[in-house]
Design a protein around this motif. Structure first.
Motif, short mmCIF file in Angstrom:
data_model
loop_
_atom_site.label_atom_id
_atom_site.label_comp_id
_atom_site.label_asym_id
_atom_site.label_seq_id
_atom_site.Cartn_x
_atom_site.Cartn_y
_atom_site.Cartn_z
N LEU A 106 1.36 -1.91 4.52
CA LEU A 106 1.71 -0.82 5.43
C LEU A 106 1.02 0.44 4.92
O LEU A 106 1.28 0.89 3.81
CB LEU A 106 3.23 -0.61 5.47
N GLN A 107 0.15 1.00 5.73
CA GLN A 107 -0.60 2.18 5.34
C GLN A 107 0.02 3.43 5.95
O GLN A 107 0.12 3.54 7.19
CB GLN A 107 -2.06 2.04 5.77
N GLU A 108 0.42 4.35 5.10
CA GLU A 108 1.04 5.59 5.57
C GLU A 108 0.14 6.31 6.58
O GLU A 108 0.61 6.79 7.61
CB GLU A 108 1.33 6.53 4.40
N LEU A 111 13.44 2.10 4.08
CA LEU A 111 13.21 0.66 4.19
C LEU A 111 13.20 0.00 2.81
O LEU A 111 13.69 -1.11 2.64
CB LEU A 111 11.88 0.40 4.91
N ALA A 112 12.65 0.71 1.83
CA ALA A 112 12.64 0.18 0.47
C ALA A 112 14.06 0.07 -0.08
O ALA A 112 14.40 -0.91 -0.75
CB ALA A 112 11.79 1.09 -0.43
N GLU A 113 14.90 1.07 0.23
CA GLU A 113 16.29 1.03 -0.21
C GLU A 113 17.02 -0.17 0.40
O GLU A 113 17.93 -0.73 -0.21
CB GLU A 113 16.99 2.33 0.18
N GLY A 114 16.62 -0.56 1.60
CA GLY A 114 17.23 -1.69 2.27
C GLY A 114 16.61 -3.03 1.91
O GLY A 114 16.99 -4.06 2.47
N GLY A 115 15.62 -3.01 1.01
CA GLY A 115 15.00 -4.25 0.57
C GLY A 115 14.00 -4.84 1.53
O GLY A 115 13.68 -6.04 1.45
N LEU A 116 13.46 -4.02 2.43
CA LEU A 116 12.53 -4.54 3.43
C LEU A 116 11.07 -4.24 3.12
O LEU A 116 10.18 -4.88 3.69
CB LEU A 116 12.89 -4.00 4.82
N VAL A 117 10.81 -3.28 2.26
CA VAL A 117 9.44 -3.03 1.82
C VAL A 117 9.43 -2.82 0.31
O VAL A 117 10.44 -2.43 -0.28
CB VAL A 117 8.79 -1.81 2.53
N ASP A 118 8.28 -3.09 -0.28
CA ASP A 118 8.07 -2.82 -1.70
C ASP A 118 7.02 -1.73 -1.81
O ASP A 118 5.93 -1.85 -1.22
CB ASP A 118 7.59 -4.08 -2.43
N ILE A 119 7.34 -0.68 -2.56
CA ILE A 119 6.42 0.43 -2.73
C ILE A 119 5.87 0.40 -4.15
O ILE A 119 6.62 0.47 -5.12
CB ILE A 119 7.13 1.78 -2.47
N TYR A 120 4.55 0.29 -4.23
CA TYR A 120 3.87 0.29 -5.52
C TYR A 120 3.07 1.59 -5.62
O TYR A 120 2.08 1.76 -4.87
CB TYR A 120 2.95 -0.93 -5.63
N PRO A 121 3.48 2.51 -6.48
CA PRO A 121 2.89 3.85 -6.52
C PRO A 121 1.37 3.88 -6.55
O PRO A 121 0.76 4.71 -5.90
CB PRO A 121 3.49 4.45 -7.80
N GLN A 122 0.76 2.99 -7.29
CA GLN A 122 -0.69 3.03 -7.42
C GLN A 122 -1.41 2.04 -6.51
O GLN A 122 -2.64 2.02 -6.46
CB GLN A 122 -1.09 2.76 -8.87
#
Length: 239
Positions: free
Chosen positions: A49-51, A72-83
């Motif tokens: 998913l591209q911002e 969405l990340a809090e709900g476990g639906l996406v994973d956010i990798y800072p880099q």
């Protein structure tokens, strides 16, 4: 003489409040859209998913997009990798049994109460939903079928007078919903769901609380063996 207050009062101009409201509303809209697309598997597990792209699609800055992705990340639906970026999360198999237990407990309560208080009009409401599900199953409309499945369970909670329980369950069962989207295309699965709903409906109509809870428990438990098979068929979708 009274001492001068040292309290700092921060006020926002109407334009500031308007900007914050617009941003919150936009973030909500983006969240709802992405949430629906992830649950329906329109955005499958592992999809990046591209911002920037999402912001362009909605015609907004990246700020509300980032806020929606954090929810969405809090709900476990996406994973956010800072880099590295953001991807749709895989379905955590370990979370499903617990979610099923919660559903059995809470929906067991709602169906028992619905069985106590259901009127002929309430039963007719369930009949209408089942009729729509039957028609949708006949044409293979899995998306519409899932929506009516949701409507059936929500209706029972509302008949019971416990709409808040359904609101809680909607957040609890998101991973179940993603897995179930993969089960519905399976041959005969939609027909099985319709039959299970009919059994629950009949128990409610006859005011049989024991049968209502038992049939609801059996219905909700059917997803567990399905997930075990799905994990083998779709290894990239589960973790």
């Amino acid at each position: 003489m009274p001492q001068a207050s040292t309290e700092t009062i921060i006020s926002f101009s109407p334009s500031d409040r308007s900007t914050k409201l617009r941003r919150a509303t936009t973030a909500d809209a983006i969240f709802e859209r992405l949430h629906a697309d992830i649950i329906s598997l329109h955005m499958p597990p592992g999809m990046p998913l591209q911002e920037k792209r999402i912001a362009e699609e909605f015609g907004v800055s990246r700020t509300p997009v980032r806020e929606a992705l954090l929810r969405l990340a809090e709900g476990g639906l996406v994973d956010i990798y800072p880099q590295s970026g953001t991807v749709v999360s895989r379905v955590p198999v370990s979370a499903i049994p617990e979610a099923v237990v919660v559903r059995k407990a809470l929906e067991g309560t709602t169906v028992e109460r619905a069985t106590e208080v259901a009127s002929e009009k309430d039963v007719a409401r369930l009949d209408a939903i089942i009729a729509r599900q039957t028609a949708l199953a006949a044409i293979g409309d899995t998306s519409g079928f899932h929506e009516e499945d949701e409507a059936f369970h929500e209706a029972i909670a509302e008949i019971a007078g416990y709409p808040g329980i359904w609101a809680i369950l909607k957040t609890v069962k998101v991973q179940i919903d993603r897995a179930r989207r993969l089960t519905l295309p399976a041959l005969g699965r939609m027909d099985n769901v319709v039959r299970e709903h009919m059994v629950i409906r009949d128990a409610i109509a006859s005011h049989d609380m024991v049968a209502a809870r038992a049939s609801m428990t059996e219905h909700l438990g059917a997803v567990i063996p399905d997930v075990a098979e799905l994990r083998t068929r779709y290894p990239d979708y589960f973790c």
